[in-house]
Write an enzyme that holds these catalytic residues in place. Sequence first.
Site, PDB file in Angstrom:
ATOM      1  N   GLU A 156      20.500 -10.662   5.334  1.00 34.01           N
ATOM      2  CA  GLU A 156      21.563 -10.699   6.349  1.00 34.01           C
ATOM      3  C   GLU A 156      22.323  -9.377   6.220  1.00 34.01           C
ATOM      4  OE1 GLU A 156      24.557 -13.719   5.733  1.00 34.01           O
ATOM      5  OE2 GLU A 156      25.501 -13.372   7.697  1.00 34.01           O
ATOM      6  N   ASP A 181      24.780 -20.255  13.717  1.00 33.84           N
ATOM      7  CA  ASP A 181      25.356 -19.990  12.394  1.00 33.84           C
ATOM      8  C   ASP A 181      26.690 -20.720  12.169  1.00 33.84           C
ATOM      9  OD1 ASP A 181      25.180 -18.944   9.863  1.00 33.84           O
ATOM     10  OD2 ASP A 181      25.634 -16.866  10.403  1.00 33.84           O
ATOM     11  N   HIS A 228      19.119 -17.981   2.883  1.00 33.12           N
ATOM     12  CA  HIS A 228      19.670 -16.803   3.546  1.00 33.12           C
ATOM     13  C   HIS A 228      19.181 -15.575   2.776  1.00 33.12           C
ATOM     14  CE1 HIS A 228      22.239 -19.630   5.542  1.00 33.12           C
ATOM     15  NE2 HIS A 228      23.045 -18.720   6.063  1.00 33.12           N
ATOM     16  N   HIS A 276      25.744 -23.998  10.082  1.00 31.58           N
ATOM     17  CA  HIS A 276      26.540 -24.550   8.977  1.00 31.58           C
ATOM     18  C   HIS A 276      27.545 -25.501   9.602  1.00 31.58           C
ATOM     19  CE1 HIS A 276      25.082 -21.336   6.233  1.00 31.58           C
ATOM     20  NE2 HIS A 276      24.980 -20.671   7.376  1.00 31.58           N
TER      21      HIS A 276
HETATM   22  N1  HPA Z   1      25.850 -16.159   5.514  1.00 27.88           N
HETATM   23  C1  HPA Z   1      25.983 -16.634   4.281  1.00 27.88           C
HETATM   24  N2  HPA Z   1      26.643 -17.739   4.003  1.00 27.88           N
HETATM   25  C2  HPA Z   1      27.196 -18.433   4.999  1.00 27.88           C
HETATM   26  C3  HPA Z   1      27.077 -17.996   6.297  1.00 27.88           C
HETATM   27  C4  HPA Z   1      26.362 -16.806   6.582  1.00 27.88           C
HETATM   28  O1  HPA Z   1      26.215 -16.338   7.719  1.00 27.88           O
HETATM   29  N3  HPA Z   1      27.739 -18.891   7.061  1.00 27.88           N
HETATM   30  C5  HPA Z   1      28.214 -19.839   6.233  1.00 27.88           C
HETATM   31  N4  HPA Z   1      27.880 -19.563   4.981  1.00 27.88           N
HETATM   32 ZN    ZN Z   2      24.174 -18.850   7.864  1.00 24.69          ZN
END
Ligand code: HPA
Ligand code: ZN
Length: 345
Positions: free
Chosen positions: A197, A275, A194, A16
């Site tokens: 996670e 990330d 995503h 990001h």
């Molecule tokens: N997860 C979800 N959203 C995000 C992340 C992440 O690791 N990093 C920046 N936005």
């Molecule tokens: Zn991410």
Amino acid sequence: MNAFIQGLPKVELHLHIEGSLEPELLFQLAQRNGIELPYSSPEQLRRAYEFDDLQSFLDIYYQGADALRTEQDFYDLTWAYLERCKADNVIHTEIFFDPQTHTERGIAFETVINGIHRALESGQKQLGISSQIIACFLRHLSEESAIQTFADVLKHQDKIVGVGLDSSELGHPPEKFKRVFQQAKQAGFLTVAHAGEEGPAQNIVDAIEMLSVSRVDHGVQCMTDEALIEELIETKMPLTVCPLSNIKLRVFDVMEDHNIVELLRKGVVVTINSDDPAYFGGYMSDNFNAVSQAHEMTHQELAQFSLNAIDASFIEAPLKQQYRELVQGYLTKTKVKADSEQSVV
Ligand code: HPA
Ligand code: ZN
């Protein structure tokens, strides 16, 4: 620093750009833009980077992004990241940006995309790093907001290869974004999301089935679903795993508990990524080093992360082949060197 890791050509697929904003640059931008920060120094700000979970990180991350106001700010942010890429031998990167984080506070989509894109062009010319841009929808916002954002994305299709989905996973499953992802696919964008996670394995299944993703970002919760793991292996569905992020956000307690090496050995197409490196304590080489310090691995296995990332990337086939040869050549060269050093001893 592991010399093999340092020299290994790497490809980043989960970054990001707003998460690469280092405290020092954040302070510079705040000064340039006349913003008062609630911290007295970059060091004090860095000390505040202690998180309990994804949401506690996101709150600070969105606050930090507020320092980004002008096209030059986005250029400087992206350029600083590319210099880190160069230092870590990253040869290709596919970066996320969050349009709504900026448009919601009155910054034009054009300001953001033009700054990022111009820096990536300079990165290609001056540093030889190839790149792509992926626009992410914030999953805590409405479907309507995502659809509005997609209209802007569409206007910049010449600069954007795909769309993604990020922000708070718990309580915001993939289903809400089925329609906007369908529109994106129909318009010719690739899709990623995503999933898994800190949310359940079902989010991974849904991202694959409902959003037709080409890659799953994170995906580490697949471990609770054997059938899903089999499917990931069979369909060669890549996971863009972020080891240091997972420790900082307490997805795993310690790196020794992380499942990335186990997944690699099972044959899942896993990759290593940073990330939000400014917040999680490290860029690409740091992530490779952290994994290899906690899990004994061969050079071939470490190189496999790069080969997986090349396969999983959105690069055209001839360049993919060129990059594969670069990694294979590096493996051969380091093996010849190690063998000759051994025969001397
Ligand atoms: N997860 C979800 N959203 C995000 C992340 C992440 O690791 N990093 C920046 N936005
Ligand atoms: Zn991410």
